[in-house]
Every structure is written in structure tokens, then in C-alpha cells.
Design an enzyme around this catalytic site. Structure first.
Site, PDB file in Angstrom:
ATOM      1  N   ASP A 483      30.696  68.183  15.624  1.00  9.55           N
ATOM      2  CA  ASP A 483      31.074  68.319  13.751  1.00  9.55           C
ATOM      3  C   ASP A 483      31.532  69.878  13.852  1.00  9.55           C
ATOM      4  O   ASP A 483      31.239  70.407  14.867  1.00  9.55           O
ATOM      5  CB  ASP A 483      29.955  67.481  12.854  1.00  9.55           C
ATOM      6  CG  ASP A 483      30.198  67.404  11.769  1.00  9.55           C
ATOM      7  OD1 ASP A 483      30.890  67.941  10.891  1.00  9.55           O
ATOM      8  OD2 ASP A 483      29.259  66.762  11.091  1.00  9.55           O
ATOM      9  N   ASP A 553      34.112  61.382   4.379  1.00 11.45           N
ATOM     10  CA  ASP A 553      32.415  61.502   4.724  1.00 11.45           C
ATOM     11  C   ASP A 553      32.444  60.288   3.582  1.00 11.45           C
ATOM     12  O   ASP A 553      31.230  59.680   3.085  1.00 11.45           O
ATOM     13  CB  ASP A 553      31.193  62.375   4.431  1.00 11.45           C
ATOM     14  CG  ASP A 553      31.138  63.371   5.400  1.00 11.45           C
ATOM     15  OD1 ASP A 553      31.333  62.718   6.853  1.00 11.45           O
ATOM     16  OD2 ASP A 553      30.458  64.762   5.219  1.00 11.45           O
TER      17      ASP A 553
END
Ligand code: GLA
Length: 806
Positions: A483, A553
Site C-alpha cells: 500500500d 477503496d
């Protein structure tokens, strides 16, 4: 195929396209043609080139004649392969340099060429590659007319993908340093203006929203300044006439193998020509090239089709699958995973994760991913990034203990890391404040309470490589989610001299590539998934090392429909990961049917991201059936050819569906279609999804794409059982006794009585399925319901299967 002619012209051919340029009498390169493959009778090549060449007798008024011997040439009104600043071409330049004497004028003219039977090699900076041995590279060398500088323009040809890539390398042969203010990767000058510049823009949780902009005059720019390729604007873009649609018309598609600040510009000139260019964003970029050094611009990708956006996308998909994604996972079936993030956020521990793994095993999931929260004192996002040590309170038996438990349950084990980042509240920050990107002595701006480590510094790169290698090697880790959750600000590196601060953004990306290359080569069996707050770094640079990327997301099925449609223009669905999550959705609070959440996610690399331990029995049963179905069809879904059907328009015309009025029956804004066809054309999966119900418009049609026209296919659906509660108190129109809505009685009835969903089952030719379409069972229209009616509410969807009959 690459040819060089007697008149110093270069002909590049792919299976269906030709790209032609030649050396002008002034020494610059004139672009002659890029489009459908030209067939030319043998012996007529030179005359043919003459037809494509612009005829110049006098330079246009108020422009600059190149020089006394070539007064007919004004560079401002010529189609050029690359344009330097300062010799009369006042359009968007390809290169801007500041020479040691202070001059900003460059003039690169033809020197020589070479044809190589190989693709590019750019050190740690990724480039497309070729395993077939068929790729060829044309390297054209230009020399500055006044300074000892060489510029190599490289063209790599991937004939069967109809892709040509470009890059530029500047070599400083002089005794003095030169300052690069701009060096792009690709420039394409076309004859006319009035093209549409289609970009894919957005923000966090709404990536890849298609935006169409007609360029009749001036410059239109797409770019990123986030330090990443960004969710604000992806480096993939298209240029096309206004009439082009999914299945017909001309379109150029472009991308960049780069993960940092990028820049794309489409300019309609004062003389009605179009210039298209892309490369590293020149804004805030400044690079000192010392004597003897060279600078590689990233590789740009170009494709052309005259058969619409779908065909252009298929060129890009093939190219990405064959020549960008590499390593063991290049063509390996991707596992179905369960990710802990939306299931538990930071509140994870060994017990919870093993319970999740057991529930996952029950439904057929193959991999458990432990997301954020497992290291340092990471109970929220304010601390511990940088401290890559297991939190013993949460994982008393360490990573190995947990991984072994998960493996014993029968699942693979994966973890989340965010190695490029550091919290001020961390041991690493205390120890190495100089490793952080920040301006000494000045206040720093924050993003998610975290700072960027300075990846331009090899010491920092080595630290990350070392820490991550230790973690990846410490347990049986099969998957890593990498990430990167903040964008750049306060650009400054303590590692770089103050004159070199303009190099930081680019050097960071080069450092990142070194880290990624070393780790992916060190751990070839691990499936790496890129992520940057969702899709803030979804690009070909990342895909060169990590075969898949977390697309957003946002797991809301409605939002995902648009986001995944957006990605599909430039990226194959094997690179796009998609999860089924709980409802109300955590990003939008919207409630969508579980089947729709699955149907949309199944067209990417499927995963689940919800607390299976808290789910109702019926939901678990439904998920089990979904996973089983996906496994049966995933070869087609992951590796098939993806087609967009209805509903891919950029700007919904009436936006009826969005405004809630939903007044337009059968509007393509309200109804979307996707199809994925196995490489041999024998199997296909289709999907239809409606946004909002339009009252009294029950007749829908699904049009397949990409099938074999003459072959006979069996078209069918998965027959669903519909929960009676879906009908609310309409149940009383059928029930002999009165049943209160939301009552215990209704719950009990729902347990035992299910309504039959519709069955679709026809045999038809590929042509019929594609051209005429399948006229689906009537949707619910308030006049009655039985097993012949499609229960099709807001955000309703179906997937259909097609198999060629033997
Ligand atoms: C980012 C990612 C999410 C999740 C969180 C964890 O937002 O995109 O999927 O991993 O970080 O902090």
C-alpha cells in the site's frame, strides 16, 4: 516490421497499422502517417511517401522560417516526431533544456539509425519486454545542431498487439552539465484538429471516471502532481473523432510505463493540426545531466484501431498481459481471497483472523489476507508505520504462528504492508528523521498522519528491502498487498544537493522500482498486489512488478461499475482486483443486492472483504454458491477478452438514473452490459446491470460481444431463489393470511418459502446473440409475479453464461 527507405523514411508496421516518418531537408523528422495499415504495390513506396508528405513553398505569415536555405519550412506548422524549444515551433515542446551558456534553445536533427531485434532495457525503470523474440526496436539518433548532445528516439514494435512504444534517451557528450526542464516520451502530430481527448479522472473512492473533451483550439492537459500516477487522472488516455463508439470508428490509445507525476497534452494548433504528447510531468521537474551521463524518459505506449474503443482496449489488454505483467503470476490463476480490512479494520488479532479463515474455508475462499493493524502499536492510523515488528498482543505466536494456523485451516496466508511510509510516532522516525521527505526547519503538511520515506536515498531503499525481505521470509506468506496511502507535499530530500531537489519526484520512483524489482525477484512465488489508497497508483510501471492492483477503496457495486468500466479501457481485468463487501456499503451507505456485488466483482479478480463470521446463514450459502460459480468460470473471467456494451458513455445524457427520476425507459445510461469471452471464443460470461428501476419498462435485451458469429451457443442463467421479504407487504396479495411486514412471521415464512427466479435458456448463433440480442424474461412491472418474471430492483443485475454447442 521496420523499414528504412532510400529517401530516409522510416516505415513501422504492425499487423493492422502503419506508422511513417521521414527526415526533412532541415534534418528534423516529419511525421507522415499513423493509422490503418497501408498496402503499397511493390516499387511504388517512394511515390507513396510523396503523397503523404506536406508540400512547402513559403513559410506562413508571422511564423519563423527555419533558416536561410530552408525558408519554406516553418516548424510551427509541421508534423514533427519531436519538437525542441526555440526554433520556431511554439507548440507544446517535447524537450526543454538549459545549456551551460544559459541558452534555452535546442535543435535536434537527424544523425543515424539502428534497428535492433530486442525490446528496451531501462535499468530499474520498467519497460515492456518480449519473450517471443519477435519485438523489434528502431533507434533514431538525433544530434543537437549547436551542442554536443545526442537524443535517441526509440520505437519498439509489438506487431500482434498493434502496439508501438516510444521512449527518448538524452546523452550528454559535452564537457558541461545541461539542465533538463522537460523531456517527454511521446509526441504525435496529426493532420487535423477537432479530436476528442478522453481521460479517466477522479479522486479517492471514485477513480477512472471517463471524461470527454473536444479539442478544437488550445491545449488541454491531463496530469498528475500527487507524486503517483494518481486517482486524479490516470496516464491512460484516448484520442478519437467524436463519432467513435465502442464498436466502430477510429481511436488512438496511449499509456505510460511510469508511476510518478505524468503529463498528457492534446493541442489544436493555430494551423488546425493536433499535437498529442505524454511523459514525465515537467511541472516542478528539473534534472541536471552531467557530462557523460544519460537520462531515460519512461516508455510510452501507443495503439490504434479503426474498430472502436473495444478493439483498442483489446490491443492494450493483450499488450499488458503479454509484455508488461511478468513473473510467475503472469498467467497464473488468481486465488479468491478474504481481506480483513472492512471486516475488522485495525481491530485484528490471531483469534479473529483464524475465525475469519475458518468461515472463509467454509465458503471455498482460498487465501486469507491480514490487512493493516498487525505491527507496532497500530490500533489506528496515527502511528507505527516504519516499525515492521509484529504486535505480540495481537499475534502472540508471531507471523509464522498465524500463517501456520491459517495454512492448517487450508488457506494460503497474505499480509498488508506500507513500506514507503513512516509515522512521526514511530521508532524509525526517532532513529532516522533524515530519511523522511521534509524541508529542514520548515513546518510539514500531513496526509493520513504519515510522511513519505525518501526513496531517492539508496540507504532507505536498502532498509526497506532488508525489512521486507525479513518479513516475507519469516512465514509462509503467499501474497503481499503493498500500500501507499498519502500523496506528496513539501518535496525535499536531505540526501540530494539543493540544486537537485527538482529531481526528487523522479528519483523517488526510480528508487521504488529498485525496491520492487529486488523484492519481486527475491520472492518470485509471492503474489504481489499494488494499492495506493485504492487506485492512486494504477499504472503500467506498477504492473511491471506487481501483477494486480486494488482498483479502489470503494466497494459499492454501483460505483465499481463505473470504476471498473473506466479501468477496462486501458487495463485487462486480470489486473483489476474487486471485492464483495457488506451492506450498507462502508463508503456510500448504499444497499445493493449481494448478487449484484458479486456480479460486478466477478469481472475482476474476485475477493471478499466482509465479516463472514457475522453474516446470516442465507448470505453464507449465497457466497458459497458464488465462489463455486466463480471458480468454474474464472479462467474465462480472468483471462478472457473483455467487452463493454451499452452504458459506457462518458456523460450520461439525461442523468435520469442518477437524479432519481429515471424517466427514460431503456436508456443506455441506466443499463450497462459487460461480456467476457474465453480466448478460444467457446465460452462467455455476460452481465447486465440497471441503476434505477424505470416503472413500466420491463423488456430488456442483452447483446453479447466477441462471439464466433456462426457458432451455436447455449445461453443460460443461474436460476436464483428470491427471498419473499424482497416483496415487502406485497406478500399479502398472495398469502391466505395477513402477514405484517418486518414481522417474525414473515421471517419464518422467508425461511421456508422461496420465490422462483426466472430461467433463461436458449440456443442461438453468435451473430444472433450479438446483433439481435437476447430478449430477456420480462422484468417485474407491478402487474404480477411468477417464475417467468425477472425480479429486478434498483441496482439489479444478472450474469449469463454462453457455451458453444458441440
Ligand atoms: C488503504 C487501502 C485499504 C486498506 C487501508 C489500511 O486505504 O486502500 O484497502 O488497506 O489502507 O490502512
Amino acid at each position: 516490421m521496420i523499414n528504412h527507405t532510400d529517401s530516409n523514411a522510416f516505415l513501422i508496421e504492425t499487423d493492422n497499422t502503419s506508422y511513417i516518418f521521414k527526415v526533412l531537408p532541415t534534418g528534423q523528422l516529419e511525421h507522415l502517417y499513423y493509422g490503418k495499415k497501408l498496402t503499397v504495390p511493390e516499387g511504388a513506396e517512394e511515390e507513396n511517401l510523396d503523397a503523404l508528405t506536406e508540400k512547402h513553398a513559403f513559410y506562413p505569415g508571422n511564423t519563423i522560417g527555419y533558416d536561410q536555405e530552408h525558408l519554406q519550412y516553418s516548424l510551427e506548422d509541421m508534423r514533427l516526431e519531436m519538437s525542441s524549444y526555440g526554433k520556431g515551433d511554439i507548440r507544446e515542446p517535447f524537450i526543454c533544456l538549459v545549456h551551460a551558456d544559459g541558452s534555452r534553445t535546442s535543435d535536434f536533427v537527424y544523425d543515424s539509425f539502428e534497428i535492433k531485434n530486442e525490446s528496451l532495457s531501462l535499468g530499474y525503470m520498467p519497460a515492456s519486454y518480449d519473450e517471443s523474440g519477435k519485438a523489434q526496436t528502431l533507434c533514431v539518433r538525433l544530434k543537437d545542431a549547436s551542442y554536443d548532445l545526442l537524443l535517441e528516439l526509440n520505437y519498439v514494435v509489438y506487431a500482434d498487439c498493434d502496439v508501438i512504444t516510444r521512449n527518448a534517451r538524452l546523452i550528454n557528450k559535452s564537457e558541461e552539465a545541461v539542465q533538463i526542464d522537460r523531456i517527454l516520451s511521446m509526441q504525435l502530430d496529426l493532420d487535423r484538429a477537432g479530436y476528442v481527448f478522453t481521460t479517466f479522472r477522479g479522486a479517492w473512492a471514485r477513480e477512472m471516471q471517463r471524461d470527454d473533451c473536444l479539442v478544437t483550439g488550445g491545449k488541454h492537459i491531463a496530469s498528475s502532481m500527487t507524486g503517483t500516477s494518481s486517482n486524479r487522472c490516470n496516464p491512460f488516455f484516448m484520442v478519437h473523432p467524436i463519432e467513435t463508439n465502442e464498436d466502430a470508428g477510429e481511436v488512438y490509445g496511449f499509456n505510460l510505463v511510469y508511476s510518478g507525476n505524468h503529463y498528457e497534452c492534446v493541442e489544436a494548433s493555430a494551423f488546425g493540426k493536433t499535437r498529442i504528447c505524454s511523459g514525465i510531468n515537467p511541472e516542478s521537474f528539473c534534472y541536471r545531466l552531467d557530462p557523460g551521463e544519460s537520462f531515460d524518459a519512461p516508455e510510452a505506449v501507443m495503439t490504434y484501431s479503426r474498430e472502436g474503443f473495444n478493439s483498442m482496449s483489446r490491443n492494450m489488454h493483450r499488450f499488458v498481459r503479454e509484455h508488461i505483467v511478468r513473473g510467475e503470476w503472469k498467467k497464473k490463476t488468481r486465488p479468491v481471497l478474504l481481506n480483513s480490512w472492512e471486516a475488522a479494520y485495525f481491530d485484528i488479532n490471531e483469534g479473529k483472523l483464524t475465525r475469519l479463515a475458518k468461515a472463509a474455508k467454509e465458503v471455498g475462499i482460498e487465501l486469507l489476507v491480514m490487512d493493516d493493524g498487525w505491527f507496532g502499536e497500530r490500533d489506528n492510523d496515527s502511528c507505527s508505520l516504519g516499525d515492521w515488528e509484529v504486535n505480540p498482543k495481537k499475534l502472540p505466536h508471531g507471523l509464522k504462528g498465524l500463517a501456520d494456523k491459517i495454512n492448517n485451516i487450508g488457506l494460503e496466508f497474505g499480509i498488508w504492508v506500507e513500506p514507503e511510509m513512516i509515522n512521526e510516532k514511530s521508532k524509525l522516525f526517532e532513529k532516522h528523521p533524515e530519511w523522511v521527505i521534509q524541508i529542514p526547519g520548515k513546518p510539514h503538511s500531513e496526509g493520513r498522519n504519515q510522511r513519505l520515506l525518501d526513496l531517492s536515498n539508496p540507504e532507505v531503499q536498502d532498509y526497506i528491502i532488508d525489512r521486507m525481505s525479513t518479513i516475507f521470509g519469516s512465514a509462509n506468506i503467499s501474497y503481499v498487498k503493498w500500500d501507499m496511502n498519502r500523496i506528496f507535499s513539501d518535496y525535499y530530500s536531505l540526501h540530494l544537493e539543493k540544486e537537485r531537489q527538482g529531481e526528487l519526484a523522479h528519483r523517488y520512483i526510480l528508487g521504488l522500482y529498485r525496491v520492487m524489482k529486488t523484492l519481486t525477484e527475491g520472492f518470485p512465488a509471492i503474489l504481489f498486489e499494488g494499492c495506493s489508497a485504492g487506485g492512486n497508483r494504477f499504472d503500467l510501471g506498477i504492473l511491471s512488478y506487481f501483477p494486480q492492483i486494488w482498483a479502489s477503496d470503494d466497494t459499492d457495486a454501483m460505483c465499481r461499475l463505473a470504476i471498473q468500466t473506466g479501468y477496462s479501457y486501458g487495463y485487462p481485468m486480470s489486473t483489476v482486483t474487486a471485492h464483495v463487501s457488506d451492506c450498507p456499503n462502508h463508503q456510500t451507505l448504499r444497499i445493493t443486492p449481494l448478487e449484484t456485488r458479486f456480479n460486478v466483482a466477478a469481472f475482476g479478480v474476485l475477493g471478499y472483504e466482509c465479516n463472514l463470521c457475522d453474516m446470516k446463514k442465507e448470505e453464507i450459502a449465497a457466497i458459497k454458491a458464488q465462489v463455486e460459480l466463480y471458480k468454474e468460470w474464472r479462467e474465462t473471467l480472468q483471462w478472457g477478452d473483455f467487452y463493454r456494451g451499452k452504458g459506457s458513455a462518458a456523460m450520461p445524457s439525461v442523468s435520469a438514473s442518477m437524479s432519481g427520476t429515471a424517466a427514460v425507459p431503456y436508456s443506455s445510461d441506466n443499463f450497462s452490459e459487460w461480456t467476457c469471452v474465453s480466448p478460444d471464443g467457446k465460452k462467455a460470461v455476460g452481465m447486465v446491470m440497471q441503476r434505477l428501476v424505470v416503472p413500466n419498462s420491463p423488456f430488456h435485451c442483452y447483446h453479447a460481444r466477441g462471439l464466433k458469429g456462426e457458432a451455436l451457443y447455449h445461453f443460460y442463467n443461474r436460476v436464483l431463489k428470491i427471498d419473499v421479504r424482497e416483496f415487502g407487504d406485497l406478500i399479502n396479495t398472495a398469502s391466505p393470511i395477513h402477514v405484517k411486514k418486518d414481522s417474525l412471521l414473515l421471517d419464518i415464512i422467508a425461511k421456508f418459502v422461496k420465490m422462483d427466479g426466472e430461467t433463461e435458456d436458449v440456443k442461438a448463433s453468435g451473430d444472433t446473440l450479438m446483433e439481435g440480442g437476447v430478449h430477456l424474461k420480462q422484468a417485474f412491472g407491478a402487474t404480477g409475479y411468477n417464475g417467468e418474471v425477472r425480479h429486478f430492483q434498483d441496482f439489479g443485475s444478472r450474469i449469463y453464461f454462453m457455451e458453444e454447442c458441440e
